[in-house]
Scaffold this active site. Structure first.
Site, short mmCIF file in Angstrom:
data_model
loop_
_atom_site.label_atom_id
_atom_site.label_comp_id
_atom_site.label_asym_id
_atom_site.label_seq_id
_atom_site.Cartn_x
_atom_site.Cartn_y
_atom_site.Cartn_z
N ASP A 68 0.15 8.06 -7.85
CA ASP A 68 1.61 8.72 -7.01
C ASP A 68 2.97 8.20 -8.18
O ASP A 68 3.58 9.24 -8.18
CB ASP A 68 1.69 7.84 -5.77
CG ASP A 68 0.52 8.20 -4.81
OD1 ASP A 68 -0.03 9.42 -4.93
OD2 ASP A 68 0.37 7.60 -3.97
N ASP A 88 -2.04 -1.62 -5.68
CA ASP A 88 -2.73 -0.27 -5.08
C ASP A 88 -3.08 0.78 -6.11
O ASP A 88 -2.39 1.34 -6.69
CB ASP A 88 -1.65 0.50 -3.97
CG ASP A 88 -2.21 1.28 -3.30
OD1 ASP A 88 -3.39 1.50 -3.17
OD2 ASP A 88 -1.45 2.36 -2.63
N LYS A 138 0.83 -0.93 0.00
CA LYS A 138 -0.30 0.25 -0.03
C LYS A 138 0.84 1.18 -0.12
O LYS A 138 2.10 1.32 0.36
CB LYS A 138 -0.93 0.07 1.11
CG LYS A 138 -1.91 -1.31 1.41
CD LYS A 138 -2.81 -0.99 0.15
CE LYS A 138 -3.96 -2.24 0.12
NZ LYS A 138 -4.75 -1.99 -0.96
N CYS A 139 0.34 2.50 -0.41
CA CYS A 139 0.95 3.53 -0.50
C CYS A 139 1.47 4.13 0.76
O CYS A 139 0.92 3.79 1.88
CB CYS A 139 -0.02 4.76 -0.92
SG CYS A 139 0.60 6.35 -1.12
N PRO A 140 2.74 4.57 1.01
CA PRO A 140 3.59 5.11 -0.02
C PRO A 140 4.64 4.09 -0.42
O PRO A 140 5.70 4.71 -1.10
CB PRO A 140 4.35 6.10 0.77
CG PRO A 140 4.37 5.66 2.01
CD PRO A 140 3.18 4.95 2.21
#
Length: 101
Positions: free
Chosen positions: A71, A65, A38-40
Site C-alpha cells: 500500500d 502490517d 493494521k491497514c489502512p
C-alpha cells in the site's frame, strides 16, 4: 548578573535544519511509528503527514502490517513521492521523499 526570567510561552525543542541562503531544510526526517497498526491506518497517517511537508522533505514510516509493503509504495508512486523500502525481521521501514509541488 541578572536572573533570567522564565518565558510566558511554552517552549518546544526545535528540529535541526540546514539553511542554504534562501530556504531551510530539515536535516532529520519526521518519523511515523505505525508498528502494530493494521491497514489502512499506516497509509492514512502517512498521507496526512505528507500533505504538511514541503517538496523534498523526508519522512520515515515504520510499520509491521504486511499490507503496508504494497500500500505505501503504491500510494507514493501514484502521488509522485520517492519511496525506498527496507525490512528487518517483521519491521518495515519506508524512507519517503515528498514530491515537489
Amino acid at each position: 548578573m541578572r536572573a533570567r526570567r522564565a518565558s510566558p510561552w511554552p517552549t518546544t525543542p526545535r528540529r535541526a535544519t540546514a539553511c542554504t541562503g534562501f530556504s531551510c531544510l530539515e536535516t532529520e526526517p519526521d518519523i511515523i511509528d505505525a508498528r502494530g497498526l493494521k491497514c489502512p491506518l499506516p497509509v492514512l497517517r502517512m498521507e496526512k503527514r505528507l500533505s504538511q511537508l514541503a517538496g523534498g522533505q523526508r519522512l520515515v514510516v515504520l510499520a509491521t502490517d504486511p499490507m503496508a509493503k504494497i500500500d505505501i509504495p503504491l500510494f507514493c508512486r501514484q502521488n509522485g513521492h520517492d519511496c525506498q523500502v527496507s525490512q528487518a525481521g517483521e519491521e518495515l521501514r519506508f524512507d519517503i521523499v515528498a514530491a515537489q509541488s
